[in-house]
Write a protein that holds these residues in place. Structure first.
Motif, PDB file in Angstrom:
ATOM      1  N   LYS A  84       0.822  -1.070   0.219  1.00 16.47           N
ATOM      2  CA  LYS A  84      -0.128  -0.128  -0.156  1.00 16.47           C
ATOM      3  C   LYS A  84       0.946   1.186   0.026  1.00 16.47           C
ATOM      4  CE  LYS A  84      -4.486  -1.387   2.037  1.00 16.47           C
ATOM      5  NZ  LYS A  84      -5.215  -1.735   3.250  1.00 16.47           N
ATOM      6  N   GLU A  85       2.082   1.227   0.791  1.00 19.83           N
ATOM      7  CA  GLU A  85       2.805   2.675   0.866  1.00 19.83           C
ATOM      8  C   GLU A  85       3.731   2.731  -0.402  1.00 19.83           C
ATOM      9  OE1 GLU A  85       3.861   1.857   5.966  1.00 19.83           O
ATOM     10  OE2 GLU A  85       5.593   2.120   4.306  1.00 19.83           O
ATOM     11  N   ALA A  86       4.046   1.633  -1.184  1.00 20.93           N
ATOM     12  CA  ALA A  86       4.680   1.603  -2.354  1.00 20.93           C
ATOM     13  C   ALA A  86       3.748   2.226  -3.436  1.00 20.93           C
ATOM     14  CB  ALA A  86       5.374   0.334  -2.742  1.00 20.93           C
ATOM     15  N   SER A  87       2.697   1.787  -3.342  1.00 17.34           N
ATOM     16  CA  SER A  87       1.505   2.288  -4.468  1.00 17.34           C
ATOM     17  C   SER A  87       1.360   3.530  -3.998  1.00 17.34           C
ATOM     18  CB  SER A  87       0.583   1.194  -4.357  1.00 17.34           C
ATOM     19  OG  SER A  87       0.652   0.084  -4.512  1.00 17.34           O
ATOM     20  N   ALA A  88       1.298   4.005  -2.931  1.00 15.94           N
ATOM     21  CA  ALA A  88       0.842   5.451  -2.647  1.00 15.94           C
ATOM     22  C   ALA A  88       2.068   6.339  -2.982  1.00 15.94           C
ATOM     23  CB  ALA A  88       0.596   5.570  -1.100  1.00 15.94           C
ATOM     24  N   GLU A  89       3.102   5.838  -2.975  1.00  9.21           N
ATOM     25  CA  GLU A  89       4.330   6.635  -3.334  1.00  9.21           C
ATOM     26  C   GLU A  89       4.635   6.561  -4.721  1.00  9.21           C
ATOM     27  OE1 GLU A  89       8.074   6.161  -1.320  1.00  9.21           O
ATOM     28  OE2 GLU A  89       6.991   6.290   0.729  1.00  9.21           O
ATOM     29  N   GLY A  90       3.742   5.893  -5.272  1.00  8.84           N
ATOM     30  CA  GLY A  90       3.728   5.577  -7.059  1.00  8.84           C
ATOM     31  C   GLY A  90       5.016   4.603  -7.429  1.00  8.84           C
ATOM     32  N   MET A  91       5.362   3.847  -6.558  1.00 11.53           N
ATOM     33  CA  MET A  91       6.269   2.895  -7.128  1.00 11.53           C
ATOM     34  C   MET A  91       5.560   1.940  -8.058  1.00 11.53           C
ATOM     35  SD  MET A  91       8.108   2.157  -3.509  1.00 11.53           S
ATOM     36  CE  MET A  91       9.632   1.219  -4.025  1.00 11.53           C
ATOM     37  N   PRO A  92       6.451   1.587  -9.415  1.00  8.82           N
ATOM     38  CA  PRO A  92       5.559   0.820 -10.251  1.00  8.82           C
ATOM     39  C   PRO A  92       5.324  -0.659  -9.716  1.00  8.82           C
ATOM     40  CG  PRO A  92       7.843   1.664 -10.895  1.00  8.82           C
ATOM     41  CD  PRO A  92       7.860   1.915  -9.829  1.00  8.82           C
ATOM     42  N   ALA A  93       4.218  -0.815 -10.147  1.00  6.60           N
ATOM     43  CA  ALA A  93       3.348  -2.037  -9.631  1.00  6.60           C
ATOM     44  C   ALA A  93       4.292  -3.395 -10.049  1.00  6.60           C
ATOM     45  CB  ALA A  93       1.979  -2.340 -10.025  1.00  6.60           C
ATOM     46  N   ILE A  94       4.930  -3.084 -11.258  1.00 13.19           N
ATOM     47  CA  ILE A  94       5.627  -4.620 -11.786  1.00 13.19           C
ATOM     48  C   ILE A  94       6.875  -4.360 -11.140  1.00 13.19           C
ATOM     49  CG2 ILE A  94       6.868  -3.053 -13.777  1.00 13.19           C
ATOM     50  CD1 ILE A  94       5.207  -6.539 -13.963  1.00 13.19           C
ATOM     51  N   ASP A  95       7.499  -3.621 -10.398  1.00  5.38           N
ATOM     52  CA  ASP A  95       8.634  -3.623  -9.816  1.00  5.38           C
ATOM     53  C   ASP A  95       8.332  -4.264  -8.560  1.00  5.38           C
ATOM     54  OD1 ASP A  95      10.394  -2.681 -11.659  1.00  5.38           O
ATOM     55  OD2 ASP A  95      10.472  -0.620 -10.941  1.00  5.38           O
ATOM     56  N   ILE A  96       7.320  -3.753  -7.780  1.00  2.29           N
ATOM     57  CA  ILE A  96       6.836  -4.317  -6.488  1.00  2.29           C
ATOM     58  C   ILE A  96       6.787  -5.735  -6.671  1.00  2.29           C
ATOM     59  CG2 ILE A  96       5.078  -4.213  -4.618  1.00  2.29           C
ATOM     60  CD1 ILE A  96       4.539  -1.338  -5.506  1.00  2.29           C
ATOM     61  N   LEU A  97       6.210  -6.164  -7.618  1.00  2.00           N
ATOM     62  CA  LEU A  97       5.933  -7.812  -7.931  1.00  2.00           C
ATOM     63  C   LEU A  97       7.337  -8.556  -8.102  1.00  2.00           C
ATOM     64  CD1 LEU A  97       3.923 -10.116  -8.521  1.00  2.00           C
ATOM     65  CD2 LEU A  97       4.194  -9.377 -10.920  1.00  2.00           C
ATOM     66  N   GLU A  98       8.181  -7.900  -8.981  1.00  2.00           N
ATOM     67  CA  GLU A  98       9.274  -8.585  -9.504  1.00  2.00           C
ATOM     68  C   GLU A  98      10.410  -8.550  -8.780  1.00  2.00           C
ATOM     69  OE1 GLU A  98       9.911  -7.592 -13.725  1.00  2.00           O
ATOM     70  OE2 GLU A  98       8.390  -9.233 -14.166  1.00  2.00           O
ATOM     71  N   LYS A  99      10.577  -7.204  -7.984  1.00  2.29           N
ATOM     72  CA  LYS A  99      11.796  -6.921  -7.078  1.00  2.29           C
ATOM     73  C   LYS A  99      11.458  -7.437  -5.658  1.00  2.29           C
ATOM     74  CE  LYS A  99      13.272  -3.431 -10.203  1.00  2.29           C
ATOM     75  NZ  LYS A  99      13.664  -2.214 -10.470  1.00  2.29           N
ATOM     76  N   GLY A 100      10.304  -7.266  -5.323  1.00  5.57           N
ATOM     77  CA  GLY A 100      10.001  -7.713  -3.783  1.00  5.57           C
ATOM     78  C   GLY A 100       9.380  -8.942  -3.471  1.00  5.57           C
ATOM     79  N   LEU A 101       8.144  -9.136  -4.156  1.00  5.57           N
ATOM     80  CA  LEU A 101       7.180 -10.127  -3.714  1.00  5.57           C
ATOM     81  C   LEU A 101       7.794 -11.591  -4.459  1.00  5.57           C
ATOM     82  CD1 LEU A 101       3.704  -8.667  -4.486  1.00  5.57           C
ATOM     83  CD2 LEU A 101       4.648  -9.058  -2.371  1.00  5.57           C
ATOM     84  N   VAL A 102       8.032 -11.784  -5.529  1.00  6.40           N
ATOM     85  CA  VAL A 102       8.550 -12.957  -6.209  1.00  6.40           C
ATOM     86  C   VAL A 102       9.948 -13.392  -5.579  1.00  6.40           C
ATOM     87  CG1 VAL A 102       9.384 -14.012  -8.336  1.00  6.40           C
ATOM     88  CG2 VAL A 102       7.197 -12.520  -8.452  1.00  6.40           C
ATOM     89  N   PRO A 103      11.100 -12.213  -5.441  1.00  2.00           N
ATOM     90  CA  PRO A 103      12.169 -12.907  -4.967  1.00  2.00           C
ATOM     91  C   PRO A 103      12.046 -13.490  -3.326  1.00  2.00           C
ATOM     92  CG  PRO A 103      12.383 -10.940  -5.835  1.00  2.00           C
ATOM     93  CD  PRO A 103      11.057 -11.045  -5.733  1.00  2.00           C
ATOM     94  N   GLY A 104      10.829 -12.903  -2.615  1.00  2.00           N
ATOM     95  CA  GLY A 104      10.583 -13.252  -1.432  1.00  2.00           C
ATOM     96  C   GLY A 104      10.199 -14.704  -1.426  1.00  2.00           C
ATOM     97  N   VAL A 105       9.212 -15.199  -2.021  1.00  2.00           N
ATOM     98  CA  VAL A 105       8.655 -16.669  -2.195  1.00  2.00           C
ATOM     99  C   VAL A 105       9.787 -17.369  -2.829  1.00  2.00           C
ATOM    100  CG1 VAL A 105       7.509 -16.512  -4.147  1.00  2.00           C
ATOM    101  CG2 VAL A 105       6.688 -17.781  -2.555  1.00  2.00           C
ATOM    102  N   GLN A 106      10.480 -17.128  -3.544  1.00  2.00           N
ATOM    103  CA  GLN A 106      11.686 -17.761  -4.396  1.00  2.00           C
ATOM    104  C   GLN A 106      12.835 -18.123  -3.344  1.00  2.00           C
ATOM    105  OE1 GLN A 106      12.928 -15.478  -7.822  1.00  2.00           O
ATOM    106  NE2 GLN A 106      11.485 -16.527  -9.008  1.00  2.00           N
ATOM    107  N   ALA A 107      13.094 -16.999  -2.416  1.00  2.00           N
ATOM    108  CA  ALA A 107      14.085 -17.313  -1.527  1.00  2.00           C
ATOM    109  C   ALA A 107      13.608 -18.535  -0.445  1.00  2.00           C
ATOM    110  CB  ALA A 107      14.435 -15.828  -0.851  1.00  2.00           C
ATOM    111  N   LEU A 108      12.215 -18.166  -0.206  1.00  2.00           N
ATOM    112  CA  LEU A 108      11.762 -19.203   1.131  1.00  2.00           C
ATOM    113  C   LEU A 108      11.509 -20.628   0.174  1.00  2.00           C
ATOM    114  CD1 LEU A 108       8.791 -20.436   2.206  1.00  2.00           C
ATOM    115  CD2 LEU A 108      10.617 -19.190   3.612  1.00  2.00           C
TER     116      LEU A 108
END
Ligand code: B1M
Length: 210
Positions: free
Chosen positions: A25-49
């Protein structure tokens, strides 16, 4: 934000769903690209796990909690990803094959295809051949995109292809998921294969042009 993506990735790994949602939510409010939030944050998290799980450092419950957190984050992000392109390039029925409950890769592929201009009918997980056939008929789909994560259930993919042919449907088929590859796609008569959610978009476009 200092190392925002690292913090998001770590929160996914820890299975802290509330924090994942708050960060998205915070990142979206700051205008960070949705695709970056997905590919640089969410996906690496589950991949590392996934790697920790493979190395025996965490167990299934941790993985499940983490993937739930990832899915909460994906849900929060989805409207922004979905709004990127309004032109529909074709309709794709997406699903994880019968016997298989893994939904993260399948959902990512569906979301990526959706935000790249395809109309998506997501059937979820554990999808039978009959359900694929009905969905193709109802939606007049151009492509069926099957996901499979288990060596024990990838063998259900040809069953779906046979059922589609038997029903007289002219739909193209693409497959993906860790245990499958292009050679397996060729072997079972699927026209398409993609290694990841990004290449799935190119592959779907290629199939539409055939
Ligand atoms: Co499962 N699991 N799991 N699991 N799980 C794997 C797949 C496994 C490799 C783990 C391991 O042993 N190392 C292994 C399969 C072994 C095999 O068959 N060779 C395994 C097993 C054995 C099992 C159970 C049998 C465990 C048990 O109960 N004993 C069980 C099966 C349940 C069932 O389905 N009937 C099971 C259960 C689970 C959880 C429920 C705990 C959970 C799933 C939660 C959920 O999805 N909601 C889970 C998870 C999370 C994993 C791992 C750790 C991660 C999967 C994932 O989400 N990856 C996985 C190990 C791993 O992959 N490292 C594992 C992240 C995701 C982004 O990647 O799904 O590969 P992925 O998708 C990629 C590409 O493959 C591709 O694009 C995506 C990324 O861009 N892609 C496509 C996927 N589909 C595509 C379709 C396309 C194109 C590309 O076009 C059609």
């Amino acid at each position: 934000m200092t190392d925002f993506y690292g913090v998001l990735s770590q929160s996914v790994q820890e299975g802290n769903a509330d924090k994942v949602v708050q960060l998205v939510k915070e990142a979206s409010a700051e205008g960070m690209p949705a695709i970056d939030i997905l590919e640089k944050g969410l996906v690496p998290g589950v991949q590392a796990l996934g790697k920790l799980f493979k190395d025996g450092q965490v167990y299934l419950p941790e993985v499940l909690i983490s993937t739930r957190a990832m899915n909460r984050g994906l849900k929060e992000l989805e409207p922004r990803l979905a709004g990127i392109d309004i032109h529909k390039k074709g309709t794709i029925v997406v699903g994880t094959v019968e016997g298989d409950l893994h939904d993260i890769g399948k959902s990512l592929v569906g979301m990526m295809l959706g935000c790249n201009g395809f109309n998506i009918v997501d059937l979820g997980v554990d999808v039978s051949a009959d359900s694929f056939v009905s969905a193709v008929k109802e939606s007049n789909a151009d492509i069926v995109a099957m996901s499979g994560l288990l060596t024990t259930t990838m063998t259900y993919m040809p069953t779906v292809i046979v059922a589609l042919k038997k029903a007289g449907l002219k739909v193209k088929v693409m497959i993906g998921g860790a245990p499958v590859n292009r050679a397996y796609a060729d072997e079972i008569g699927a026209e398409g294969f993609a290694e990841d959610c990004t290449s799935a978009v190119d592959e779907a476009a290629r199939l539409m042009a055939l």
